[in-house]
Structure formats: C-alpha cells, structure tokens
Design an enzyme around this catalytic site. Structure first.
Site, short mmCIF file in Angstrom:
data_model
loop_
_atom_site.label_atom_id
_atom_site.label_comp_id
_atom_site.label_asym_id
_atom_site.label_seq_id
_atom_site.Cartn_x
_atom_site.Cartn_y
_atom_site.Cartn_z
N GLY A 1 77.83 51.84 -43.90
CA GLY A 1 76.60 51.86 -44.67
C GLY A 1 75.22 52.26 -43.83
O GLY A 1 75.02 51.34 -43.03
N GLY A 2 75.08 53.59 -43.54
CA GLY A 2 73.97 53.77 -42.63
C GLY A 2 74.31 54.14 -41.10
O GLY A 2 73.36 53.95 -40.28
N PRO B 1 87.55 56.40 -46.41
CA PRO B 1 87.80 57.28 -47.46
C PRO B 1 86.96 57.93 -48.28
O PRO B 1 86.04 57.12 -48.53
CB PRO B 1 88.74 56.20 -48.19
N MET B 2 86.98 59.33 -48.34
CA MET B 2 85.85 59.79 -49.13
C MET B 2 86.61 60.71 -50.16
O MET B 2 86.81 61.80 -49.98
CB MET B 2 84.76 60.61 -48.34
N ALA B 3 86.72 60.21 -51.53
CA ALA B 3 87.24 61.12 -52.57
C ALA B 3 86.35 62.30 -52.64
O ALA B 3 85.56 62.69 -52.74
CB ALA B 3 87.16 60.22 -53.92
N GLY C 1 81.05 56.80 -42.96
CA GLY C 1 81.45 57.98 -44.18
C GLY C 1 80.47 59.16 -43.79
O GLY C 1 80.78 60.07 -43.48
N THR C 2 79.07 58.80 -44.30
CA THR C 2 78.32 60.03 -44.11
C THR C 2 78.27 60.77 -42.67
O THR C 2 78.12 62.08 -42.58
CB THR C 2 76.68 59.50 -44.32
N HIS D 1 79.75 56.17 -53.59
CA HIS D 1 79.75 55.07 -54.92
C HIS D 1 79.72 53.60 -54.25
O HIS D 1 80.32 53.31 -53.22
CB HIS D 1 81.09 55.00 -55.78
C1 LIG Z 1 81.25 61.58 -50.19
C2 LIG Z 1 81.61 60.10 -50.25
C3 LIG Z 1 82.78 59.85 -50.86
C4 LIG Z 1 83.18 58.39 -50.88
N1 LIG Z 1 84.39 58.03 -51.43
C5 LIG Z 1 85.00 56.79 -51.20
C6 LIG Z 1 86.14 56.48 -51.73
O1 LIG Z 1 86.92 57.39 -52.17
N2 LIG Z 1 86.47 55.21 -51.52
C7 LIG Z 1 85.72 54.18 -50.92
O2 LIG Z 1 86.27 53.06 -50.65
N3 LIG Z 1 84.63 54.64 -50.44
C8 LIG Z 1 84.04 55.86 -50.69
N4 LIG Z 1 82.96 56.09 -50.31
C9 LIG Z 1 82.06 55.21 -49.41
C10 LIG Z 1 82.53 54.86 -47.98
O3 LIG Z 1 83.70 54.22 -47.96
C11 LIG Z 1 81.49 54.01 -47.29
O4 LIG Z 1 81.28 52.71 -47.94
C12 LIG Z 1 80.15 54.59 -46.93
O5 LIG Z 1 80.30 56.15 -46.74
C13 LIG Z 1 79.22 54.00 -46.10
O6 LIG Z 1 78.05 54.35 -46.05
P1 LIG Z 1 77.55 55.85 -44.84
O7 LIG Z 1 78.09 56.92 -45.89
O8 LIG Z 1 76.10 55.57 -44.97
O9 LIG Z 1 78.38 55.91 -43.79
C14 LIG Z 1 82.34 57.21 -50.07
C15 LIG Z 1 81.34 57.65 -49.60
C16 LIG Z 1 80.83 59.02 -49.44
C17 LIG Z 1 79.74 59.48 -48.50
#
Ligand SMILES: Cc1cc2nc3c(=O)[nH]c(=O)nc-3n(C[C@H](O)[C@H](O)[C@H](O)COP(=O)(O)O)c2cc1C
Length: 380
Positions: free
Chosen positions: A249-250, A19-21, A271-272, A202
């Site tokens: 993460g990563g 989920p990415m708000a 996510g990323t 976050h």
């Molecule tokens: C742009 C963005 C927005 C995010 N928003 C949320 C969110 O709304 N809820 C949530 O549980 N995690 C959120 N995350 C964290 C992701 O769930 C996840 O932990 C994270 O992206 C993992 O790391 P990665 O970006 O290296 O894949 C967000 C991450 C990104 C990059």
C-alpha cells in the site's frame, strides 16, 4: 534489514509484484520473476468448477514457464485467489436499484434483460464447498508447485491450509486490521500481507465489513503494530512460528521500500508502482501525467466491495447520485458493471490505483523497474 523473506524464498529482492486482476499479464509476471522478485498471477476470474477455466489456468502456467525460461526461477510465483464469503444472488430490489443508479448517473437507458447478473468472481470457498479442487491439488502435486498461494478477502479452511503447507507451499493472506492479522497469525498463515488504507485496488478486509468500524490503518502503522504484536504473541507462546510480514500500500520507490524494511517488514508487495509498466494492461491510462488536482477515493458501489480508484468523472457521478440504496452483492454487481463498460467504455472509467498514483512511472519494462528499485534499496 530482515532477510527472512528473501532467504526463505530464494529471491534476489524482497519484492512481490502484486497480483492485479485485469491488469497483470503473463509477460509482466514473467519479467518480475526473471528480475528477481516474486511474481504473482491473479486467478480470481477463473471458476475452477468449470473444466474450461481449469484448462485456461494450466495454459497460463505453461505460458508463464515458457516466458521465464529458467527452471531455477519459475517456481518463484504466487497464485492468487479471492476467498470471500459465498454471497447470495441479487434480489429483484437490488437489481432495480442498480439499474436506476446507472441510468441516473450515466444518463443512459439500461436494458436489464441484456445484463447477465451472474457471479463473475467465484470465491475459493465455493470451490472448497463444491469439492472442486481435486484436479488443482493433483496438478500441484504432479505438474507444477508454486512457492506461494495467496488469498484476498479472507482465508480458506484449515484443512486446505494444512494440505498446501504439507506439500511445501507457503500460504499468504491479506490483513487490513490488527484483528485480521492476529487471527491469521494464530491460524498458522506463512505470510501476512499487511495492506494499508492507501493501497490501490480492492481492500482485502474480511472481519471488519462496516467502514464505520474500520480504523483504516496506514501501511506503516499496520506493519509497526503487526511486528510488535508478533513479539508479544511469541513471548506469550501464542504462535509457534513467526509469519512473514509483507507491507503493501503506497510503496512507490526504493525509499518507501527501505522504510518498510527498516520497520521490520520482511518484504513489500508493489501494485500501483507497476501499473504504468509496458506489460501492464493498464499502462495506457498512465502514459500521461495526471493533474495535481487528481485524487483517489475508496468506493464500494462499483464492485460491491471497497476499492481505491482514481476519482474519474464516472466515479464522481456515481457518488453524487447514490442515495444509500441496497445494491447487488460483490461479484454479481461487478460483473454487471463490466457489461455496461463494454458498451459505454468512455462513460465508465474505473481506474483502480493507490494514493501513490501520481508517481507511477511509464514507458519502462517491468524487469527494468524491479531491477532499478531492487538495486537502489541497498543504497538507501
Ligand atoms: C489494479 C489493481 C488490481 C488489484 N487486484 C488484486 C488481486 O487480484 N488480488 C490481490 O490480492 N490484490 C489485488 N490488488 C491489491 C494489491 O495486491 C496490493 O494490495 C495493492 O496494490 C497495494 O497498494 P499499492 O497499489 O499502493 O501498491 C490490486 C491492486 C490494484 C491497484
């Protein structure tokens, strides 16, 4: 390789689209779902105490189901809430400090009377406190039951957890440290999303709030320690069930996914890796490669909570100007920032992304990327 997650949720691939708000679109979630991953819809922008917001939620679900257009797949969704402690409104001193910080670092005048210091991220805990979940629970019982409901920045009350579990919904919560993991395992959480320090967006920490006391564990270390800890807890009889361990993460490619699965993670949350997909609201920012000098930073002075972001000129200015003064709390400060951003978008580039941002793929549909990653996991 553990298949518990896939089996338990009937997924083609052990992948959760994070989920990415602000970034996840309904189309993105629907494509992830159709491709065989667990889709996620971030709901942190909605205040379930307000009828209009609850209607918006229902409309989002209805659009999602229409996009998926497959009754056997549409329940493969995770509804995501923020569950931080309820914070007080900002004080006058905090607001003054914030205005001065923005005026100094952006070199622009800020008219404080034009900024609304309203909480833009109301916690799920406030919905519980204000008895505002009746319609939501009714909706889950009568209309649509997702397989997963997840929480970031903390967990809801025991009674909410038990209620949702009794209705066949799995509860997932983010942990960033072993202290948090242990607490969530003892609480009976079904899936613990182990978020390493390299993660974008976050950080979901809720027990260790001072970065000086945070070990800042990497995803791999957190997963390895979590798996070991679960074995110990099981031997001692401290857990009567085994929660799913989700690595996040990563994780950028199929090799990263395979590695996490080889360390006994049940699944991964990406996510990323998905930021550059055509359906992402952030795709434009990732359409061109970054220079090899580009970096990320963990920054808590934009929203009020630590978040990993690309080190843009805006973040550089903010970090060099900040002198440790007291600022408004999360939700209030983030909302104020978003108002400045609307007026000065070019000066306020806040790009949430993880350490793996250099390898974001662009010009690719979400379903194509999930399928490509999923298919190559088996080959590694
Ligand atoms: C742009 C963005 C927005 C995010 N928003 C949320 C969110 O709304 N809820 C949530 O549980 N995690 C959120 N995350 C964290 C992701 O769930 C996840 O932990 C994270 O992206 C993992 O790391 P990665 O970006 O290296 O894949 C967000 C991450 C990104 C990059």
């Amino acid at each position: 390789m553990s298949k518990a997650f896939q089996k338990c949720l009937n997924l083609k691939y052990p992948i959760i689209q994070a989920p990415m708000a602000g970034v996840t679109t309904i189309d993105m979630a629907a494509q992830a779902c159709r491709a065989g991953a667990m889709a996620s819809l971030p709901l942190s922008h909605l205040d379930f105490r307000i009828a209009k917001d609850f209607e918006q939620f229902k409309s989002m679900i209805s659009q999602f189901r229409t996009h998926v257009a497959n009754e056997s797949l549409e329940k493969n969704i995770n509804l995501n809430f923020f569950c931080h402690d309820i914070l007080n409104k900002p004080t006058k001193l905090q607001i003054d400090n914030w205005v001065k910080l923005y005026e100094r670092s952006l070199n622009i005048p800020i008219d404080v009377d034009k900024i609304n210091f309203k909480n833009g991220n109301v916690s799920f805990k406030a919905f519980e406190r204000d008895d505002a979940l009746h319609d939501f629970f009714q909706y889950l019982a009568d209309e649509f039951k997702p397989k997963v409901i997840s929480f970031h920045f903390g967990h809801p009350s025991k009674s909410t957890i038990k209620y949702l579990q009794r209705h066949g919904i799995l509860i997932f919560v983010t942990a960033t440290s072993m202290k948090e993991f242990h607490l969530l395992a003892k609480l009976g959480i079904d899936g613990i999303v182990c978020q390493g320090y390299e993660a974008g967006g976050h950080r979901g920490n809720f027990l260790v709030n001072d970065s000086k006391n945070d070990e800042n564990l990497s995803t791999a270390q957190l997963v390895k320690r979590a798996v070991t800890e679960l074995a110990v807890m099981r031997d001692k009889g401290h857990v009567y069930y085994i929660p799913l361990v989700i690595a996040t993460g990563g994780i950028m490619d199929s090799k990263d996914i395979s590695y996490m699965l080889s360390q006994q993670a049940d699944g991964v949350q990406l996510g990323t890796a998905l930021l550059g997909c055509n359906e992402s609201n952030a795709s434009e920012n990732f359409s061109k490669p970054f220079t090899s000098h580009s970096e990320t930073r963990m920054v808590n002075i934009v929203s009020g909570k630590p978040a990993r972001t690309i080190l843009t000129r805006f973040i550089e200015h903010l970090l060099t100007t900040f002198q440790g003064e007291e600022l408004p709390p999360y939700g209030y400060m983030y909302n104020a920032f978003k108002q400045v951003k609307r007026t000065y978008p070019e000066l306020t580039n806040f790009l949430l992304a993880g350490e793996g941002f250099q390898s974001v793929q662009s010009d690719i549909a979400t379903d194509q990327l999930i399928t490509k990653l999923g298919k190559s996991i088996a080959k590694n």
